[in-house]
Structure formats: C-alpha cells, structure tokens
Design a protein around this motif. Structure first.
Motif, mmCIF file in Angstrom:
data_model
loop_
_atom_site.group_PDB
_atom_site.id
_atom_site.type_symbol
_atom_site.label_atom_id
_atom_site.label_comp_id
_atom_site.label_asym_id
_atom_site.label_seq_id
_atom_site.Cartn_x
_atom_site.Cartn_y
_atom_site.Cartn_z
ATOM 1 N N THR A 127 14.966 -111.532 -131.664
ATOM 2 C CA THR A 127 16.434 -112.440 -131.574
ATOM 3 C C THR A 127 17.443 -111.716 -130.698
ATOM 4 O O THR A 127 18.088 -112.641 -129.644
ATOM 5 N N LEU A 128 17.493 -110.331 -130.405
ATOM 6 C CA LEU A 128 18.101 -109.733 -129.209
ATOM 7 C C LEU A 128 18.112 -110.125 -128.014
ATOM 8 O O LEU A 128 18.923 -110.139 -127.125
ATOM 9 N N ALA A 129 16.951 -110.101 -127.783
ATOM 10 C CA ALA A 129 16.399 -110.013 -126.207
ATOM 11 C C ALA A 129 16.822 -111.291 -125.442
ATOM 12 O O ALA A 129 17.360 -110.717 -124.397
ATOM 13 N N GLU A 130 16.719 -112.302 -125.934
ATOM 14 C CA GLU A 130 17.500 -113.339 -125.174
ATOM 15 C C GLU A 130 18.967 -113.189 -125.037
ATOM 16 O O GLU A 130 19.601 -113.449 -123.923
ATOM 17 N N ALA A 131 19.731 -112.823 -125.782
ATOM 18 C CA ALA A 131 21.137 -112.553 -125.614
ATOM 19 C C ALA A 131 21.292 -111.412 -124.858
ATOM 20 O O ALA A 131 22.315 -111.571 -123.880
ATOM 21 N N LEU A 132 20.472 -110.355 -125.047
ATOM 22 C CA LEU A 132 20.880 -109.377 -123.912
ATOM 23 C C LEU A 132 20.529 -109.635 -122.613
ATOM 24 O O LEU A 132 21.152 -109.126 -121.683
ATOM 25 N N ASP A 133 19.597 -110.353 -122.338
ATOM 26 C CA ASP A 133 19.059 -110.935 -120.972
ATOM 27 C C ASP A 133 20.258 -111.727 -120.286
ATOM 28 O O ASP A 133 20.411 -111.422 -119.310
#
Length: 382
Positions: A110-116
């Motif tokens: 879940t975090l990966a896309e926002a962090l990207d």
C-alpha cells in the motif's frame, strides 16, 4: 514518514521487512514535528530521526524489539528526566509520543505507490492509524493525486471513506495533521486516531517587480522550498538570466498574470514594484484572494499613499489588515540580500504564527505548535 520516503520506497519495492517509529504527538517544546519517522530494517540499518539525536538509541532498540517480537506495535513516551541525567529523554524539555510498528507486507504494498509519488514529486498522502484497536494500530491508507483515489484499507469501507475524506482536505492544504474518526454507526464502530502524512506540490512564491531585491528574494524563496515566479511587465528587466534562482520569469502586467494563475492558502505574494500603476490593481486583486501572505515594498510614506489609493478603489478595511507593508521584519537590512532575508523571515513567522522577536527575550517554548491543520484544511475544502 515522508521525511525518509526515498529509502522507504526502496525497502517496500524490495519487500524488505522493517520497523517504523513515528512521532505521533508532541507536547511542549520538541525538536521534530508529528509525522517525522525513523525506520530500521531486519539487518539493523537505520534511517531517519524522531528527535534530532536525543532518544534515537532507545527508539532504535525498540524498533529491533518489535521486529524480533513478531510485529506487535509498541508505544513510548519520551521527555526530560531530572532524576536520571543518563535516561533517554529530551533535553529541550518537551515530550514526544512514538508509535513503533512492524510494516507488514500488505502495508508495504500500500505504501509503495504513495512513496513512489513522493519521490517523483507528485502529491500524495498516507493516513496512519496511531490510536485505536490493536489489530488496526499502524494500518495505513494511501491517497494519490488530489486524494480522490486511495489504496489499502483500515478495516472496512466506511472507515476508509471517512478517513479518505478528511485526509483529502489535509492533502489540499499540504499539511500533516491528526484527527479522530469513528465511534458511531455512520462512519465506523471503532474510534480511531489517524495521522495523515502529506506531500503536496511546493508552495508558490510570486514576486512582482524585476529588481535586485527580487533576485535575492527568489534565491531565499527557493532555499525555503517555494516554487518561485518573478513577474514584471518590462521585458528588458524580466529575463531568466537576471533571475537564475526563479523557477519561471513571466513578462506580463502583474495583475493580469495573477488573475490567471493558480494560488492557494500557502501562496506568498511579494510586491516589490513600488509603482502605483502596477501596485494598486495588483494589490486590489491579491488582498481578495485566499493566499497565505501579501507583502508590499516601500517607505512608510509610500505605504500610507498606497493605503489611500487602495481605499479609493474599494479595498475594505478587513482586506487591508492582511497587507504586510512595509514588507519584512526590522533586521536593520541594507543590502538586497539582507532585505530578502527580512522578507523571508516575516513569511516564515507569519506562516507559523511566530512573533518575530528574539528567542532570548521569550520565556515559553521555542517550538510553536502547528496551526490547526484539519480546521484550515476543512475551510479550504468547503
């Protein structure tokens, strides 16, 4: 956690287990604000900070413990200890609450896309449950773009919608904030305390008047993280070569450019032209816009003449109270660089409700609490 977005993105993309320690509440004076984080991976690599160095060792050990214990979240409060000078504490005298959690595989995804998005400079937010039922503690919801789309779940559709709605307002305002949700049948049965970490586009600094002071102020504005625009109607002066630190240099009548450009509550407008044919139509418009700061350069005599001219064109008393003129704090500035520093200092003080006085003259905490993020964001969303 967005203070270490680049490293966290790499760890999420590599599906690397890690523990995340987040400052979820600050009481009194503390070196770092809520939302700041430190992370530790399974190999013991650490990145980030929660206190600027005061309690990092204790938080690091707590992260390792959470990783070793299978992921049960832990809470810790750190403050100044008079009894034990060697105890982990904050020498500044305040207190911080820290949530330490193991970031599980589902949350890493879940975090990966926002962090990207954050790494790429695009707007994004992460809503994190920092208080509530143990099974939801640390759960995250990622919001992308303008916040209308989200990924992940906090336990159910009603909870997700309720959190996303309020988080979207914070994202629009570009502020990290904490709010309570739930405890009723309309949102969710469980009461949750949610911390929203936001990454919004850089706030804008609009500088009108292509003069030497503008060149110095554009450099200071860029240093402070603003997207800087210099605008002047005179093409011979408004050139990129004269303003290398500005993101853009616009040749146009100031009021016409302002009428067609996007602003928000974080925008700072600095009018340096001190020429009535530019100033009056520009300030008449600027003082009626929902921007964060409007300042105008000139002597006190110029200031009083400007006020009279603005009243004549219909600017109200309430609107005039928003005008910072003469622009800047009294630093005894003489050079362009010193003047730019005085203007930048006033913008920072105005934004964070500082007094502008020397800290040595005060007696209270030196770290001001952040403005009420949710209330200001909600006003913008309305």
């Amino acid at each position: 956690m967005l203070n270490i977005a680049d490293t966290l993105y790499d760890w999420c993309r590599e599906d690397r287990p890690f523990a995340l320690a987040t400052v979820v509440q600050v009481t009194g004076s503390a070196p770092l604000p809520p939302g700041t984080a430190l992370a530790v991976d399974a190999d013991g690599t650490a990145v980030g900070s929660v206190s600027g160095g005061c309690v990092e060792g204790a938080v690091y050990e707590l992260c390792q413990q959470v990783l070793a214990d299978g992921g049960t979240p832990a809470r810790a409060r750190f403050g100044y200890s008079d009894d034990d000078a060697f105890a982990a504490g904050l020498t500044c005298g305040g207190e911080i609450d820290v949530l330490v959690q193991r970031v599980h595989r589902a949350d890493r995804s879940t975090l990966a896309e926002a962090l990207d998005a954050v790494v790429q400079g695009r707007p994004a937010a992460v809503a994190q449950v920092v208080d509530g039922p143990e099974e939801l503690l640390g759960r995250v919801l990622s919001l992308l773009g303008d916040g209308s789309a989200y990924d992940g779940t906090l336990g159910g559709e009603r909870e997700d919608r309720a959190v996303a709605t309020q988080a979207q307002a914070l994202l629009r305002a570009g502020r990290t904030g904490r709010f309570e949700v739930g405890g009723d049948t309309d949102t969710c049965p469980e009461r949750l305390s949610v911390l929203v970490h936001t990454h919004a586009p850089r706030p804008r600094m609009l500088i009108f008047g292509a003069i030497d002071f503008a060149a110095a102020l554009s450099q200071a504005g860029r240093f402070l993280g603003y997207q800087v625009t210099v605008c002047d109607a005179r093409p011979v002066f408004a050139t990129p070569a004269r303003f290398p630190h500005a993101d853009e240099v616009i040749v146009d009548w100031p009021h016409r450019y302002l009428a067609d450009t996007e602003v928000d509550a974080r925008t700072a407008i600095c009018v340096l032209t001190h020429d009535a044919k530019f100033d009056i139509p520009l300030l008449r418009l600027a003082l009626n816009l929902p921007v964060g700061y409007v300042g105008a350069m000139g002597s006190r005599r110029t200031h009083h003449q400007r006020l009279d001219a603005l009243r004549e064109v219909g600017v109200t008393k309430e609107e005039l109270t928003r005008l910072r003129s003469p622009i800047g704090l009294d630093l005894g500035a003489h050079t362009s660089e010193e003047t730019a520093l005085s203007i930048a200092a006033e913008i920072v003080a105005h934004t964070h409700h500082g007094t502008g006085l020397p800290l040595s003259l005060g007696t209270g905490p030196i770290h001001h609490p952040a403005p009420s993020a949710l209330s200001s964001a909600a006003r913008q969303a309305a």
